[in-house]
Design a protein around this motif. Structure first.
Motif, mmCIF file in Angstrom:
data_model
loop_
_atom_site.group_PDB
_atom_site.id
_atom_site.type_symbol
_atom_site.label_atom_id
_atom_site.label_comp_id
_atom_site.label_asym_id
_atom_site.label_seq_id
_atom_site.Cartn_x
_atom_site.Cartn_y
_atom_site.Cartn_z
ATOM 1 N N LEU A 133 0.814 -1.208 0.000
ATOM 2 C CA LEU A 133 0.000 0.000 0.000
ATOM 3 C C LEU A 133 0.852 1.264 0.000
ATOM 4 C CD1 LEU A 133 -2.792 -1.093 2.496
ATOM 5 C CD2 LEU A 133 -3.037 -0.732 0.046
ATOM 6 N N ARG A 134 1.984 1.233 0.687
ATOM 7 C CA ARG A 134 2.843 2.414 0.751
ATOM 8 C C ARG A 134 3.447 2.723 -0.610
ATOM 9 N NH1 ARG A 134 6.276 0.559 4.079
ATOM 10 N NH2 ARG A 134 5.160 1.219 5.948
ATOM 11 N N ILE A 135 3.945 1.703 -1.296
ATOM 12 C CA ILE A 135 4.544 1.916 -2.616
ATOM 13 C C ILE A 135 3.471 2.280 -3.632
ATOM 14 C CG2 ILE A 135 5.754 0.781 -4.522
ATOM 15 C CD1 ILE A 135 7.321 -0.829 -2.435
ATOM 16 N N ASN A 136 2.353 1.563 -3.613
ATOM 17 C CA ASN A 136 1.211 1.856 -4.492
ATOM 18 C C ASN A 136 1.675 2.128 -5.918
ATOM 19 O OD1 ASN A 136 -1.495 2.229 -5.127
ATOM 20 N ND2 ASN A 136 -1.452 4.424 -4.631
ATOM 21 N N ALA A 142 -1.871 -2.939 -5.909
ATOM 22 C CA ALA A 142 -2.321 -2.410 -4.619
ATOM 23 C C ALA A 142 -3.803 -2.104 -4.592
ATOM 24 C CB ALA A 142 -1.513 -1.160 -4.250
ATOM 25 N N SER A 143 -4.410 -1.819 -5.753
ATOM 26 C CA SER A 143 -5.836 -1.485 -5.792
ATOM 27 C C SER A 143 -6.717 -2.628 -5.292
ATOM 28 C CB SER A 143 -6.249 -1.104 -7.212
ATOM 29 O OG SER A 143 -6.026 -2.177 -8.107
ATOM 30 N N LEU A 144 -6.188 -3.848 -5.313
ATOM 31 C CA LEU A 144 -6.951 -4.982 -4.801
ATOM 32 C C LEU A 144 -7.218 -4.868 -3.302
ATOM 33 C CD1 LEU A 144 -5.228 -7.925 -6.695
ATOM 34 C CD2 LEU A 144 -7.600 -7.225 -6.939
ATOM 35 N N LEU A 145 -6.424 -4.039 -2.608
ATOM 36 C CA LEU A 145 -6.564 -3.898 -1.158
ATOM 37 C C LEU A 145 -7.398 -2.680 -0.788
ATOM 38 C CD1 LEU A 145 -2.918 -4.809 -0.070
ATOM 39 C CD2 LEU A 145 -4.949 -6.272 -0.022
ATOM 40 N N GLY A 146 -8.323 -2.314 -1.663
ATOM 41 C CA GLY A 146 -9.141 -1.132 -1.412
ATOM 42 C C GLY A 146 -9.970 -1.217 -0.150
ATOM 43 N N ASN A 147 -10.277 -2.413 0.329
ATOM 44 C CA ASN A 147 -11.083 -2.561 1.543
ATOM 45 C C ASN A 147 -10.240 -2.789 2.796
ATOM 46 O OD1 ASN A 147 -13.511 -2.639 2.964
ATOM 47 N ND2 ASN A 147 -13.700 -4.850 2.779
ATOM 48 N N LEU A 148 -8.914 -2.744 2.669
ATOM 49 C CA LEU A 148 -8.046 -2.988 3.827
ATOM 50 C C LEU A 148 -7.762 -1.683 4.566
ATOM 51 C CD1 LEU A 148 -6.294 -4.872 5.530
ATOM 52 C CD2 LEU A 148 -4.433 -4.496 3.885
ATOM 53 N N GLU A 149 -8.181 -1.611 5.823
ATOM 54 C CA GLU A 149 -7.944 -0.430 6.655
ATOM 55 C C GLU A 149 -6.551 -0.457 7.260
ATOM 56 O OE1 GLU A 149 -8.501 3.126 8.297
ATOM 57 O OE2 GLU A 149 -10.172 2.157 7.274
ATOM 58 N N ALA A 160 -3.695 -9.723 12.011
ATOM 59 C CA ALA A 160 -5.113 -9.374 11.889
ATOM 60 C C ALA A 160 -5.281 -8.260 10.864
ATOM 61 C CB ALA A 160 -5.674 -8.945 13.235
ATOM 62 N N PHE A 161 -6.177 -8.491 9.902
ATOM 63 C CA PHE A 161 -6.510 -7.485 8.894
ATOM 64 C C PHE A 161 -7.829 -6.819 9.287
ATOM 65 C CE2 PHE A 161 -4.183 -10.862 6.665
ATOM 66 C CZ PHE A 161 -3.178 -10.142 6.041
ATOM 67 N N THR A 162 -7.808 -5.514 9.453
ATOM 68 C CA THR A 162 -9.029 -4.775 9.731
ATOM 69 C C THR A 162 -9.549 -4.196 8.423
ATOM 70 O OG1 THR A 162 -8.322 -4.223 11.978
ATOM 71 C CG2 THR A 162 -10.066 -2.875 11.015
ATOM 72 N N LEU A 163 -10.809 -4.492 8.104
ATOM 73 C CA LEU A 163 -11.405 -4.090 6.837
ATOM 74 C C LEU A 163 -12.308 -2.881 7.018
ATOM 75 C CD1 LEU A 163 -12.362 -7.658 5.528
ATOM 76 C CD2 LEU A 163 -10.190 -6.439 5.283
ATOM 77 N N THR A 170 -15.070 -11.403 -0.444
ATOM 78 C CA THR A 170 -14.004 -11.530 -1.443
ATOM 79 C C THR A 170 -12.609 -11.466 -0.832
ATOM 80 O OG1 THR A 170 -13.806 -9.151 -1.925
ATOM 81 C CG2 THR A 170 -15.496 -10.377 -3.121
ATOM 82 N N PHE A 171 -12.484 -11.003 0.427
ATOM 83 C CA PHE A 171 -11.142 -10.782 0.979
ATOM 84 C C PHE A 171 -10.308 -12.061 1.051
ATOM 85 C CE2 PHE A 171 -7.933 -9.932 4.242
ATOM 86 C CZ PHE A 171 -7.358 -8.796 3.696
#
Length: 538
Positions: A133-136, A142-149, A160-163, A170-171
Motif C-alpha cells: 500500500l505504501r509503494i502503491n 495495490a488497488s486490490l486492497l481497497g477494503n483494507l484499513e 489481523a486485517f481490519t477491513l 471476497t477478501f
C-alpha cells in the motif's frame, strides 16, 4: 467489493542479469536432449516455454500474467490454491477466519523461513501488505486492497486485517492473488520497488522454488526450495527452466522436435489446431476465465441522448455473432460469452442470450434504433489492439466489422493502435468503442463485476450507477452463499437489460502443450489461473 484490473500484460523493464546468459544457457541446454528424465526430481529437470513476458519480480510492481507465473513458483501466500482447486486454503497460514465482521485473522505455521534463512513471521506479513500500500506502484496490484484499513501483528504467528467494510466475502480470495506474496522485511525496501537483480540476490521469498539463474525474458532456472512448507507440496521435479520466445513459431517447433517439454501461453488458434494433429505432443485444456469484450465510452459513443446511446448498445448486442467469432476466428479455443461473468464461474448466467438472442437478430436491432429515433446507418468508430491480445485480434475485429455492416444498420471505422499508446488513449476518451480483455485476479464472480461497474472503475468509460453500486456492495458482503449467487445473477441481468456498459464477446480456455512423456499439467489448468511447476514431471 474491490476495484481492480488485469486488462493484460505490461511491458517489462530491462535489468542486468544476475548471472551470465552463457552460464544459464549451458545449464538449460544440457537438459534439452532426448534422454532427459525429470520424473521425481531425479533427472536434470524440465524446460517450459512461453511468449508471456515478466514485468517485475517485485510483487509491488507486478500485475501481469508473465510475472504471475514467476510469483507462483517463488513466493508463499497466507492462502493459496492447491492444484486443481479454486478454493483459497492455508499456505503459509495454519488457519484464517473472520474473528469479527471487519477483522480477518490468520495464524501462521510454526518455523517458517525464507530461502535466505531469515524467519517468516507475522511481522513479515504486516510488512508485505503495508509495503504494497505504501509503494502503491501504478503498475502494481495495490488497488486490490481497497477494503483494507490496516494490518496488525497480534503475536509472532498471528496477524489481523481490519477491513473498511464488514463481511467482505471476497477478501479471502484476494490473499492468493498478486497482492498477497509474503516478502522478507529484512531484505526488501519498505518504500521502493526492488530491481529483479536485487530480488534474485536477496532470496527473500519462501515458495516451492528459488531462482537459481536469471536472464530476464530469455531464460530463468528454478531450483526446488527444501524449506517450503505449503499447500503446493514438494516439487516433483527439482529443476525447472523457462525459456521466453518472441513468437509462438519457434516455441511450437521446439515442442514438436522434443527440445521443449511444456509450452504455456500463448499459442494461436492455428498453432493449436496443428498441434492437436501431432502425435508427438499433447494439447491440454482447462478453464481459463479470460474474457474478451468491447467497452462503450458513454460520453463519446454515438447517440444524442442517454436513451439513444443505450439503443445503439442494444442494437450492437443484437447484431454480433459470437459463435462465428469462436469457430471461424478462434477454432473453438474461445467460447461465446453471453454475460459479464463467463460460464463456469459460480453465479454465472447468460442474460445476453435471453435478452438479445444467441444468434444475430437484425429486426430486433433495427427496432431498438427506430424506437429511440436513431438514424441509420450508425457511424461506429471501433478501436482494437493488434499486439497485446494475440495476433488474431485483427481477424476478430475485421469479422466484427463485417457482421455489423452486413446488417445495414452500421458503418464501422475500424482502427488499431499499439498497446503502449492504446492504454493511454483509451483513458483519455479517444476511443468511443474499443477492445479490452480480462484475466481474473481470483476465481470469484465479483472480480468480473466490481472492477468494471463500481465507482471509479478501471474502464474509465463514464459508467456509474448508484443502484448497481449498491448491488455490488450487497453481494460482496452477503455471507449466505446461495443468496449471494442469486444477487450476482440478478446483477448480471440488470446490467445487460438496463445499462450494457460493455459487450462480452468471448471467454477463453487455458491451453498448454506438452511432450507425451510429461505429466501433471492437467492438475494445474484450473480456475485459479495459476500455473504451478510443482506438479510437473516426466
Amino acid at each position: 467489493m474491490l476495484i481492480s484490473r488485469r486488462p493484460g500484460r505490461r511491458a517489462g523493464r530491462r535489468v542486468i542479469a544476475a548471472v551470465s546468459l552463457a552460464t544459464l544457457a549451458a545449464s538449460v541446454l544440457a537438459g534439452c536432449g532426448s534422454g532427459r528424465t525429470g520424473a521425481g526430481g531425479d533427472g536434470v529437470g524440465l524446460l517450459a516455454g512461453t511468449t508471456d513476458k515478466i514485468f517485475s519480480l517485485d510483487p509491488a510492481a507486478a500485475y501481469d500474467n508473465g510475472s504471475l507465473v514467476v510469483e507462483t513458483q517463488i513466493y508463499q501466500y497466507l492462502l493459496n490454491f492447491a492444484p486443481g482447486d479454486a478454493t483459497p486454503k492455508p499456505d503459509a497460514a495454519q488457519s484464517c477466519e473472520f474473528t469479527a465482521p471487519t477483522v480477518y485473522t490468520c495464524t501462521l505455521k510454526a518455523g517458517l523461513k525464507f530461502a535466505n534463512g531469515n524467519p517468516l513471521t507475522a511481522t513479515s506479513v504486516k510488512f508485505s501488505f503495508d509495503r504494497m500500500l505504501r509503494i502503491n506502484d501504478p503498475n502494481g496490484p495495490a488497488s486490490l486492497l481497497g477494503n483494507l484499513e490496516k494490518t496488525d501483528v497480534v503475536d509472532e504467528r498471528t496477524v489481523a486485517f481490519t477491513l473498511k467494510v464488514a463481511d467482505d466475502q471476497t477478501f479471502p480470495a484476494i490473499l492468493p492473488t498478486q497482492v498477497g506474496p509474503i516478502v522478507d522485511e529484512k531484505v526488501y525496501s519498505p518504500d521502493k520497488v526492488m530491481t529483479d537483480e536485487e530480488v534474485v540476490r536477496a532470496k527473500g521469498y519462501s515458495g516451492p522454488y528459488t531462482i537459481a539463474s536469471y536472464d530476464k525474458n530469455k531464460l530463468v532456472e528454478y531450483q526446488a526450495f527444501p524449506g517450503y512448507n505449503g499447500i503446493l507440496g514438494t516439487p516433483k521435479t527439482k529443476t525447472v527452466s523457462t525459456k521466453y520466445y518472441a513468437t509462438t513459431d519457434n516455441m511450437k517447433l521446439d515442442l514438436q522436435n522434443g527440445s521443449l517439454d511444456v509450452g504455456y501461453r500463448s499459442f494461436t488458434p492455428t498453432d493449436i489446431q496443428s498441434l492437436r494433429n501431432d502425435n508427438k505432443v499433447t494439447v491440454h485444456e482447462g478453464p481459463g476465465g479470460e474474457l474478451r469484450y468491447i467497452v462503450f465510452n458513454l460520453n463519446t459513443m454515438p447517440g444524442g441522448t442517454p436513451e439513444q446511446k443505450l439503443a445503439v448498445r442494444k442494437a450492437v448486442a443484437s447484431t454480433v455473432d459470437r459463435a462465428a467469432l469462436a469457430g471461424g476466428v478462434y477454432k473453438q479455443t474461445y467460447l461465446p460469452a453471453y454475460s459479464f461473468v463467463p460460464q463456469g464461474t459460480p453465479g454465472a448466467v447468460e442474460p445476453f442470450k435471453d435478452i438479445y438472442g444467441a444468434q444475430p437478430n437484425k429486426d430486433q436491432a433495427a427496432k431498438f434504433l427506430a424506437d429511440a429515433g436513431v438514424a441509420t446507418p450508425v457511424e461506429l468508430n471501433l478501436q482494437y489492439n493488434p499486439d497485446h491480445y494475440g495476433s488474431s485480434s485483427s481477424e476478430e475485429y475485421a469479422a466484427l466489422k463485417s457482421q455489423l455492416e452486413a446488417s445495414g444498420l452500421f458503418h464501422v471505422n475500424l482502427q488499431s493502435t499499439e498497446w503502449v499508446t492504446y492504454q493511454k488513449e483509451r483513458a483519455r476518451d479517444a476511443y468511443p468503442l474499443y477492445q479490452l480483455g480480462w484475466f481474473p485476479d481470483f476465481p470469484d464472480p465479483d472480480n468480473y463485476l466490481a472492477p468494471f461497474f463500481g465507482p471509479n472503475n478501471f474502464l474509465q468509460s463514464h459508467f456509474e450507477d448508484e443502484g448497481i453500486s449498491a448491488q455490488l456492495i450487497a453481494e460482496a458482503t452477503q455471507p449466505d452463499k446461495d443468496k449471494r449467487m442469486e444477487q450476482i445473477a440478478q446483477l448480471q441481468r440488470d446490467l445487460a437489460q438496463n445499462f450494457l456498459p460493455t459487450l462480452p464477446l468471448l471467454s477463453g480456455k487455458q491451453i498448454a502443450v506438452t511432450g507425451t512423456d510429461v505429466h501433471g499439467v492437467e492438475q494445474t489448468l484450473d480456475a485459479s489461473f495459476k500455473f504451478r511447476y510443482t506438479v510437473l514431471s516426466k
